[in-house]
Motif scaffolding. Structure first.
Motif, PDB file in Angstrom:
ATOM      1  N   VAL A 199      44.526 -40.958  83.926  1.00  0.00           N
ATOM      2  CA  VAL A 199      44.728 -41.394  82.537  1.00  0.00           C
ATOM      3  C   VAL A 199      45.396 -40.299  81.700  1.00  0.00           C
ATOM      4  N   SER A 200      45.855 -39.230  82.346  1.00  0.00           N
ATOM      5  CA  SER A 200      46.687 -38.195  81.705  1.00  0.00           C
ATOM      6  C   SER A 200      45.977 -37.451  80.583  1.00  0.00           C
ATOM      7  N   CYS A 201      44.660 -37.319  80.676  1.00  0.00           N
ATOM      8  CA  CYS A 201      43.941 -36.608  79.608  1.00  0.00           C
ATOM      9  C   CYS A 201      44.216 -35.115  79.643  1.00  0.00           C
ATOM     10  N   GLY A 202      44.606 -34.588  80.807  1.00  0.00           N
ATOM     11  CA  GLY A 202      44.926 -33.170  80.923  1.00  0.00           C
ATOM     12  C   GLY A 202      43.731 -32.271  81.121  1.00  0.00           C
ATOM     13  N   ARG A 229      45.231 -23.960  64.762  1.00  0.00           N
ATOM     14  CA  ARG A 229      44.160 -24.953  64.941  1.00  0.00           C
ATOM     15  C   ARG A 229      44.356 -26.072  63.927  1.00  0.00           C
ATOM     16  N   THR A 230      44.427 -27.308  64.422  1.00  0.00           N
ATOM     17  CA  THR A 230      44.567 -28.450  63.523  1.00  0.00           C
ATOM     18  C   THR A 230      43.825 -29.635  64.114  1.00  0.00           C
ATOM     19  N   ILE A 231      43.979 -30.816  63.501  1.00  0.00           N
ATOM     20  CA  ILE A 231      43.227 -32.004  63.896  1.00  0.00           C
ATOM     21  C   ILE A 231      44.207 -33.098  64.310  1.00  0.00           C
ATOM     22  N   CYS A 232      43.848 -33.826  65.359  1.00  0.00           N
ATOM     23  CA  CYS A 232      44.705 -34.880  65.904  1.00  0.00           C
ATOM     24  C   CYS A 232      44.919 -36.000  64.891  1.00  0.00           C
ATOM     25  N   THR A 233      46.097 -36.613  64.955  1.00  0.00           N
ATOM     26  CA  THR A 233      46.487 -37.654  63.996  1.00  0.00           C
ATOM     27  C   THR A 233      46.249 -39.069  64.498  1.00  0.00           C
ATOM     28  N   HIS A 265      38.258 -31.279  75.187  1.00  0.00           N
ATOM     29  CA  HIS A 265      38.791 -32.505  75.780  1.00  0.00           C
ATOM     30  C   HIS A 265      39.684 -33.209  74.770  1.00  0.00           C
ATOM     31  N   THR A 266      40.692 -33.911  75.239  1.00  0.00           N
ATOM     32  CA  THR A 266      41.487 -34.819  74.409  1.00  0.00           C
ATOM     33  C   THR A 266      41.955 -35.959  75.315  1.00  0.00           C
ATOM     34  N   CYS A 267      42.586 -36.947  74.716  1.00  0.00           N
ATOM     35  CA  CYS A 267      43.272 -37.960  75.517  1.00  0.00           C
ATOM     36  C   CYS A 267      44.747 -37.567  75.619  1.00  0.00           C
ATOM     37  N   LEU A 268      45.519 -38.373  76.304  1.00  0.00           N
ATOM     38  CA  LEU A 268      46.929 -38.042  76.479  1.00  0.00           C
ATOM     39  C   LEU A 268      47.695 -38.065  75.162  1.00  0.00           C
ATOM     40  N   LYS A 269      47.257 -38.843  74.185  1.00  0.00           N
ATOM     41  CA  LYS A 269      47.977 -38.881  72.910  1.00  0.00           C
ATOM     42  C   LYS A 269      47.827 -37.552  72.177  1.00  0.00           C
ATOM     43  N   PRO A 400      39.125 -42.378  73.060  1.00  0.00           N
ATOM     44  CA  PRO A 400      38.927 -41.953  74.448  1.00  0.00           C
ATOM     45  C   PRO A 400      37.933 -40.826  74.663  1.00  0.00           C
ATOM     46  N   VAL A 401      37.894 -39.848  73.775  1.00  0.00           N
ATOM     47  CA  VAL A 401      36.975 -38.728  73.993  1.00  0.00           C
ATOM     48  C   VAL A 401      35.531 -39.177  73.797  1.00  0.00           C
ATOM     49  N   THR A 402      35.273 -39.936  72.743  1.00  0.00           N
ATOM     50  CA  THR A 402      33.933 -40.496  72.554  1.00  0.00           C
ATOM     51  C   THR A 402      33.624 -41.490  73.671  1.00  0.00           C
ATOM     52  N   GLY A 403      34.610 -42.288  74.055  1.00  0.00           N
ATOM     53  CA  GLY A 403      34.418 -43.238  75.140  1.00  0.00           C
ATOM     54  C   GLY A 403      34.020 -42.552  76.436  1.00  0.00           C
ATOM     55  N   ALA A 404      34.647 -41.411  76.719  1.00  0.00           N
ATOM     56  CA  ALA A 404      34.308 -40.663  77.924  1.00  0.00           C
ATOM     57  C   ALA A 404      32.879 -40.142  77.860  1.00  0.00           C
ATOM     58  N   LYS A 405      32.451 -39.711  76.668  1.00  0.00           N
ATOM     59  CA  LYS A 405      31.064 -39.235  76.517  1.00  0.00           C
ATOM     60  C   LYS A 405      30.071 -40.371  76.731  1.00  0.00           C
ATOM     61  N   ILE A 406      30.385 -41.539  76.189  1.00  0.00           N
ATOM     62  CA  ILE A 406      29.513 -42.701  76.389  1.00  0.00           C
ATOM     63  C   ILE A 406      29.453 -43.057  77.869  1.00  0.00           C
TER      64      ILE A 406
END
Length: 908
Positions: A199-202, A229-233, A265-269, A400-406
């Protein structure tokens, strides 16, 4: 024995759950013991043994060599991290590793940032005593994927990539095959990255200590001039990003391990889909439409045109002939400015944002029940919950990150309840999947409430002390006809009963919901019933529990907090309350209106009726993303003035009178508020593209040109102003937010709130409310001629309209919208997988490629609206939540037939 262990004979206090390695690091730093298989976000593994230390039970006692990464520290231990024997052992281990590793460091992409290289230096490798062997993984690099790469000749069999895929993402794509010297990493069934289910999360690339697994951006190898350091959009998780730049250009993104929102962790986006920021398609100059064509203009010309038109329309038709739609993609400060402009400068409450079309029922329903419309708990509470209840959400794709934790928690045995018309990924791991018919959430929730009360599982003490309206509510719930509700939902009543008991008997049950709850005609009522469930079982105000909406866009929570809605100003204060109105007037130094303004659907109606003359849109592509496209287009065409503030030419921009080129989140500073109320700093990474301006500065420029004095934009200055009018931002200061932000409400002293409603609800007592199920008018009106239901969803690779992701490598992974259709339905219409299908509703029709799957039940279809080539919203309806006017994207009556059309490949 005291709780003391010794490092080199010096005593130190032990903390519960510590390993020897974490004990040493806490007291003497990270540089004392080298490691190769250890990573901050992975469980201890012990495969490399480089972390070995000597341990004795007395000062001069017999020593035992132990792998410190997974051995628990115990009272009375004497630990010797760097004895001569240990140093010799580590050196020997690394020598053996290097005999099977290419020694091409100078040309390797991670030269200078390679953990193997660093450890080799630390243990004193100057030569390798063993003969060089043939590299058992001397094979071609895998360059098949738009993001992920591998060169397994560099692999040291540390298992970190396998564990990252398993423990962080939970995808299980990577594994170890072979035995002994032939052991090697494989992807899927020994496939390439592109062929596998990656799923290309890296996560694997970030975990890999060498360049065995990497990415096309060489994220680990490039020496950045600056890291910001910044926050995803993208979504509402609020992932922290570390963005590396060279010569003022973004070269790579990594995820900081210490980030509370995403923990490395992040998703591919978030990690990879950043190339849109300087794409050739970016708008770089204002445009004014003259004689049907866009002409380039200067900023002064654009501003003069807009101000003149605003003044004309306001003079001729009054302030309520002007409206604005702010953006959940922009920071809090810019949303605050937009609503302030509309109220204090124009003099109208005609201000809204995309929360209207996603989570407005959440805000209204939770405000009615609790007094506030935000998540009650923090995502970290997943670690202590006993039951996870996911309704109307698909977090592994949309969050995706919360989904992966769940998913991780469900795989480890936590009770899971999934309510969704589709068999989403989490349903495969859940204890119960209640696969209801779209549009019947209220019926199913009434069943759950009935079973809990009937089984005597209500938390009477919590209800008595903290709630009101229970007896009337209870009587209404117990009169529900369970058999009829089961027939309506299409879910076996015994399965619902079992799930209800599981939720009610858990020590702590944590609810998550998404647009599958809110985007219905009964969306607000469903949210109120979810709140009823939590109160009924005492699952509010404690760890591991609560009601937790999964916010769609990155700052949809913040946009509403800032007052970008027509009935509540900044801080959710009621604009019709005379005291509130007086407070706003005094604070803004202007007369603000005291009547409720237009919501987004009402704006479209008013434009068509001729009452709304001007609309200012910031970062919202309503023509592609709002329902009933033909109506939205008609509304846009009916306006005298349409201002679109965007980074790309969108479907909506084509209808604009004026287009203003704005900046992406990489080019601005401010704050985003994620779905758990976490206010985090967005920090400018690169300079704005030439010809563009930040959204906040554009609003300020027009404010000043219309005679309202507003200082130039700075994030700290704007945040200071906000803290004076938004009660739950009272203690928020830019310089004190730190790396992980603060969760509102933030008190004057700067203390924040991980859990709310711990002792008292914001409204005093929680309010129970019962609601009967009512069929959508869409079904009642059209079911005979349009027997199928199509419901909308989102895919992992793209985001809503896909304006940004379609200009990244993501489009190589997912190129098209498809129609999910059950094989039985497909067979009834002679449709094969990959055929084009004509989907027709009372509003229009589309041609879309079929994907046969049993993920949906017969009679139910599903698709996305990421690609303008399809324009799925041509067929969605004009039905809305009866209370919040959120569109009903999730229930659309339609019929299908095999299409004569041909699929058109999406051009990159």
């Amino acid at each position: 024995m005291s709780n003391i262990a010794y490092i080199n004979n010096q005593p130190f206090e032990i903390e519960a759950g510590e390993t020897i390695l974490s004990f040493i690091r806490r007291h003497q730093g990270n540089q004392v013991v080298p490691t190769l298989c250890d990573a901050p976000n992975l469980e201890p593994f012990g495969s490399c043994r480089v972390c070995s230390v000597d341990v004795a039970l007395e000062v001069e006692g017999r020593r035992k060599t132990m792998a410190s990464c997974h051995a628990p520290v115990a009272p009375g231990q004497y630990i010797y991290p760097n004895s001569s024997e240990i140093r010799a052992l580590r050196k020997n281990i690394i020598e053996l590793v290097l005999t099977d590793h290419p020694l091409d460091c100078l040309t390797c992409e991670v030269n200078g940032n390679c953990e193997l290289q660093d450890v080799a230096a630390r243990v004193g490798i100057t030569e390798v005593r063993y003969p060089e062997g043939a590299n058992h993984l001397d094979r071609e690099k895998d360059l098949s994927h738009p993001y992920m790469t591998s060169d397994l000749s560099k692999c040291i069999n540390c298992y970190r990539c396998v564990r990252a895929c398993d423990e962080v993402q939970g995808e299980f794509v990577l594994n170890m095959a072979g035995r002994g010297f032939d052991s090697h990493i494989i992807k899927g069934f020994d496939q390439s990255f592109m062929e596998s289910d990656c799923v290309s999360c890296g996560a694997c690339a970030q975990a890999c200590p060498t360049s065995a697994i990497s990415d096309v951006f060489h994220s680990k190898g490039i020496v950045a001039e600056k890291t910001t350091r910044t926050i995803c959009t993208y979504c509402g998780v609020g992932c922290n990003l570390e963005v590396s730049t060279v010569n003022g250009e973004i070269v790579s993104i990594q995820a900081p391990y210490e980030a509370e929102a995403n923990g490395g962790h992040t998703c591919l986006k978030g990690r990879y889909a950043f190339k849109f920021y300087n794409h050739p398609d970016r708008l770089r100059t204002p445009l004014i439409k003259r004689n049907g064509n866009f002409e380039e203009a200067t900023w002064d010309e654009a501003y003069d045109f807009i101000v003149a038109e605003f003044n004309r329309i306001k003079s001729e038709h009054g302030p309520d002939a002007i409206a604005g739609i702010s953006s959940a993609r922009t920071p809090n400060e810019e949303n605050y400015l937009m609503q302030k402009f509309m109220r204090a400068v124009i003099g109208t409450n005609n201000i809204d944002c995309c929360a209207r079309v996603c989570h407005s029922p959440t805000a209204l329903g939770m405000q009615r029940a609790f007094g506030t419309g935000a998540a009650t708990n923090s995502i970290k509470d997943l670690d202590v919950t006993d039951c996870i209840f996911v309704i109307g959400a698909n977090p592994t794709d949309a969050h995706p990150v919360t989904g992966a934790k769940i998913k991780q928690r469900l795989m480890k045995g936590v009770t899971g309840i999934v309510v969704d018309p589709r068999r989403i990924e989490l349903a495969k791991y859940a204890t119960y999947h209640l696969q209801l018919r779209p549009g019947t959430n209220v019926a199913l929730l009434n069943m759950m409430l009935h079973f809990i009360i009937d089984e005597g599982l209500a938390d009477d003490a919590f209800i008595r002390e903290r709630c009101e309206g229970y007896e009337e509510f209870k009587a209404e719930i117990l009169r529900q006809d369970i058999d009829k509700l089961a027939e309506i939902t299409g879910v076996d009543k015994n399965l619902v009963r079992d799930a209800s008991i599981a939720y009610a008997t858990a020590n702590a049950a944590m609810e998550f919901h998404g647009l599958g709850v809110t985007e219905h005609t009964q969306g607000t009522f469903a949210v109120q019933l979810i709140a009823d469930l939590a109160m009924l079982t005492g699952n509010i105000g404690k760890p591991g529990a609560g009601v937790n909406p999964l916010r769609g866009q990155n700052n949809v929570q913040g946009a509403a907090d800032m007052g970008a809605q027509p009935h509540q100003g900044a801080g959710y204060l009621d604009v019709t309350n005379p005291e509130v109105n007086a407070r706003y007037n005094a604070f803004y130094g202007a007369q603000t209106p005291s009547h409720v303004g237009y919501k987004i659907p009402e704006m479209f109606d008013a434009a068509i009726d001729g009452d709304l003359k001007a609309l200012w849109l910031i970062g919202e592509d309503v023509v592609q993303t709002d329902p009933n496209t033909m109506k939205v287009r008609k509304a846009m065409e009916s306006l005298d003035l349409l201002i679109v503030q965007e980074i790309f030419m969108t479907e909506t921009s084509k209808y604009a009178t004026v287009i203003l080129p704005s900046t992406s989140f990489f080019e601005k500073s401010g704050t985003f508020t994620n779905g758990e109320r976490r206010i985090q700093r967005v920090q400018q990474v690169v300079e704005p593209l030439p010809g563009t301006k930040s959204d906040g500065q554009i609003v300020i420029d027009i404010m000043n040109r219309m005679g309202y004095k507003q200082p130039d934009y700075t994030p700290d200055g704007m945040l200071e102003e906000i803290s004076q009018i938004v009660p739950f931002f009272a203690g928020v200061k830019w310089d004190e937010l730190g790396d992980n932000g603060k969760q509102w409400p933030v008190a004057d002293d700067g203390s924040d709130s991980q859990i709310i409603h711990t002792e008292m609800f914001k409204r005093g007592k929680g309010k129970f409310t019962s609601m009967d199920f009512k069929e959508s008018r869409e079904i009642e009106t059209y079911q005979k001629d349009y027997p199928y239901i199509i419901t909308t969803n989102r895919e992992l690779e793209h985001y809503n309209a896909g304006t940004m992701t379609r200009r990244t490598g993501n489009v190589e992974i997912l190129k098209e919208d498809v129609l999910l259709i059950h094989p039985d339905d497909a067979a009834n219409h002679a449709i094969s997988d990959g055929d084009m299908v004509c989907v027709e509703s009372p509003r229009g029709k589309i041609d879309i490629k079929a994907k046969l799957t049993d993920e949906v039940k017969p009679g139910v279809l599903s698709s996305t609206f990421h690609f303008p080539e399809i324009m799925l919203n041509n067929i969605t309806s004009d039905e809305h939540c009866s209370e919040a006017l959120c569109p009903e994207y999730k229930v659309v009556s339609c019929r299908i037939r095999k299409s004569k059309g041909k699929f058109k490949e999406v051009l990159v």
